[in-house]
Design a protein around this motif. Sequence first.
Motif, short mmCIF file in Angstrom:
data_model
loop_
_atom_site.label_atom_id
_atom_site.label_comp_id
_atom_site.label_asym_id
_atom_site.label_seq_id
_atom_site.Cartn_x
_atom_site.Cartn_y
_atom_site.Cartn_z
N THR A 108 103.92 -16.75 73.20
CA THR A 108 105.23 -15.91 73.16
C THR A 108 106.40 -16.87 73.20
O THR A 108 107.27 -16.36 72.50
CB THR A 108 105.07 -14.83 74.53
N ALA A 154 101.26 -8.27 77.24
CA ALA A 154 101.55 -9.59 76.80
C ALA A 154 100.35 -10.50 76.79
O ALA A 154 100.34 -11.42 76.06
CB ALA A 154 102.70 -10.01 77.76
N THR A 169 104.75 -6.11 79.71
CA THR A 169 104.25 -6.77 80.81
C THR A 169 104.07 -5.81 81.99
O THR A 169 104.58 -4.70 81.88
CB THR A 169 105.06 -8.09 81.40
N ILE A 347 108.14 -8.04 70.96
CA ILE A 347 108.59 -8.67 71.93
C ILE A 347 110.09 -8.37 72.13
O ILE A 347 110.52 -8.08 73.13
CB ILE A 347 108.24 -10.12 71.77
#
Length: 373
Positions: A108, A154, A169, A347
């Motif tokens: 990430t 995530a 998340t 994201i």
Amino acid sequence: MNMTVKEVDYEQPLADASGSVCATKHAWARVPEEPSRAERAVLKDKIRRLLREKNAVMVSHYYVHPDLQDLAEGTGGLVSDSLEMARFGRDHSAQTLVVSGVRFMGETAKILSPEKRVLMPDLEATCSLDLGCPADEFSAFCDAHPDRTVVVYANTSAAVKARSDWLVTSSCALDIVKALKNKGHKILWAPDRHLGSYIQRETGADMLMWNGSCIVHNEFKALELQSLMQQHPGAKVLVHPESPAEVVALADAVGSTSGILKAAHEMDADVFIVATDNGMMHKLRTLNPGKLFLEAPTSGNSATCKSCAHCPWMAMNSLADVARVLETGANEVQVDPAIIPRARLPIDRMLAFTSALKGGHDAGSLVPNIGAA
Ligand code: 13P
Ligand code: SF4
């Protein structure tokens, strides 16, 4: 460095992921032995020096060894949950990020900062949720349900993120799914079934689930928790939503790692029972010196790797490897540049949504009405 190799079983949903059938698959984790106090002091000094020399910053998850948490904080870096780790890495000016955690966290960071060098102490530190959600099978599952908005946790590979519409998340999943539901979206959720069903119960959203689980949180046991609660009648119970529903049902507060920290700080109690990875105990105890924190029971008597309430992959992160990667530049995280822009989209949506929420703005306006996505 001496190592113990742990065998780890995890659940792999079978082809019909919406069913309840999982195969047991095998993985391993290479856990380093704890160095002596003197060796640790030498390694920490070396890491502090190398971070300065290499213009690097350290980001650690709450579940890694306390030394790695303290070093990150003591050197201008961060110890936090996976959402804040991602944001911090993106916004920091350092050209090298050292991510102590598991692979999806390093990936990430790389997706958000492809121009930076992202190093990890051990590139093979993975996660049962990531392992249990192979990109090809997941993609076929999405293809079979084109009317659904794809929301992934995530804890997934870059390729799975690239197949999704939204990333979440555990600290923002509830808010994002609520906003999607309000705009008429039906959701395809992956990979953690416990977190997914918790969110479904809380929001009433129409959610089709992938059937993955976390090997650590899946082990918390409701019956044993009830007897511990009877022994400590005033205790408050704090639970991470990757735990089974019967355990979540006993909670006084359900939250992500940062949510658990906040609840422990704010709740008026002296004793807490905590159902999450025991790496969290370090922060809980240092931030709340007058309070007692007890670990929620797992199936500990069978003494398998899964029942120790500590993630074997988080345990792969060591001081020696942080020093080594900083010195040599080894273990650089690579993500296929061809998928970075697509993996970044969900994201960025999550980060924009959570920033708006934090700033008191109308985060829901960032979610399109169904059909307009
Ligand atoms: P958080 O998003 O709460 O940091 O959790 C990540 C994780 O791996 C939990 O097991
Ligand atoms: Fe994955 Fe569970 Fe380990 Fe977190 S604790 S990294 S969800 S296996």
